[in-house]
Design an enzyme around this catalytic site. Structure first.
Site, PDB file in Angstrom:
ATOM      1  CG  HIS A  95      -2.857   7.665 -12.900  1.00 33.18           C
ATOM      2  ND1 HIS A  95      -3.579   7.952 -13.932  1.00 33.18           N
ATOM      3  CD2 HIS A  95      -3.516   6.563 -12.243  1.00 33.18           C
ATOM      4  CE1 HIS A  95      -4.813   6.881 -13.916  1.00 33.18           C
ATOM      5  NE2 HIS A  95      -4.573   6.174 -13.037  1.00 33.18           N
ATOM      6  CB  THR A 138       7.937  -1.170  -1.448  1.00 31.17           C
ATOM      7  OG1 THR A 138       8.548  -1.503  -0.136  1.00 31.17           O
ATOM      8  CG2 THR A 138       6.360  -1.293  -1.369  1.00 31.17           C
ATOM      9  NE  ARG A 172       8.227  -6.960  10.146  1.00 30.52           N
ATOM     10  CZ  ARG A 172       8.500  -7.725  11.241  1.00 30.52           C
ATOM     11  NH1 ARG A 172       9.627  -8.192  11.169  1.00 30.52           N
ATOM     12  NH2 ARG A 172       7.468  -8.158  12.055  1.00 30.52           N
TER      13      ARG A 172
END
Length: 201
Positions: free
Chosen positions: A121, A171, A186
């Protein structure tokens, strides 16, 4: 066991090794045109769903791999390439916008792993009304182990020999020979690698 091929488009190039057809179970659906599907010899698809709903796209799986789950190209000029000897259990690998997902050789993905080059989106800057969240490629190098229920975000590059812990959200890039985990993931350890065998103490 059978791999069902439903080619509804035109000028699609389908190359699947004979032994793959004999050992696999699943469904291939191609609704677009000028697409390429290649699956190398020795690969097994124990429970696979492969879909093209687009044109000018490709899915390539190397030799002696094992793929269970979904591989979907949903937009023109989308590409999913998986290297030799990689084994995936119940993955969901999607390309909802033009882009490329490249996964190297000898990788191992547990169940529930998901990735997509797109957010699916639009996110808009209200000052300009222009979109700001464009698709980004995903690159996973050779010999990467991804644990159960991991989400790999667009734009991520995971280096060779890396390990991603279960239920992580990746990410940002993962350096080679590192162990990462968490939400967001991490670095927990460096200078590591992994072995499919459960070695003694």
């Amino acid at each position: 066991m059978a791999l069902i091929i439903d080619n509804q488009g035109n000028h699609n190039n389908i190359t699947i090794a004979a032994d793959v057809m004999e050992k696999s179970h699943g469904h291939v659906i191609i609704k677009g045109n000028n697409n390429t599907l290649t699956i190398g010899e020795g690969t097994v698809l124990p429970n696979a769903y492969i879909e093209f709903t687009c044109d000018h796209s490709s899915i390539v799986v190397g030799k002696n791999a094992a793929i269970s789950g979904e591989l979907r190209c949903c937009y023109y000029d989308t590409h999913i390439h998986i290297g030799d000897l990689s084994a995936f259990l119940g993955v969901r690998i999607f390309a909802h916008e033009s882009g490329r997902i490249t996964i190297g050789k000898d990788c191992m993905f547990s169940g529930g792993v998901m990735m997509d080059v797109s957010d699916m989106h639009s996110i808009l800057d209200i000052r300009t009304n222009k979109r700001i969240n464009f698709a980004k490629d995903i690159v996973i190098d050779d010999h990467v182990w991804v644990g159960m229920d991991v989400f790999i975000a667009k734009g991520v590059h995971i280096g060779k020999n890396a390990i991603v812990g279960a239920k992580s959200v990746v990410t940002r890039d993962v350096p080679e020979n590192t162990l990462v985990a968490g939400v967001p993931a991490r670095v927990l350890n460096e200078y590591v690698t992994w072995n499919k065998a459960l070695l003694p103490k």
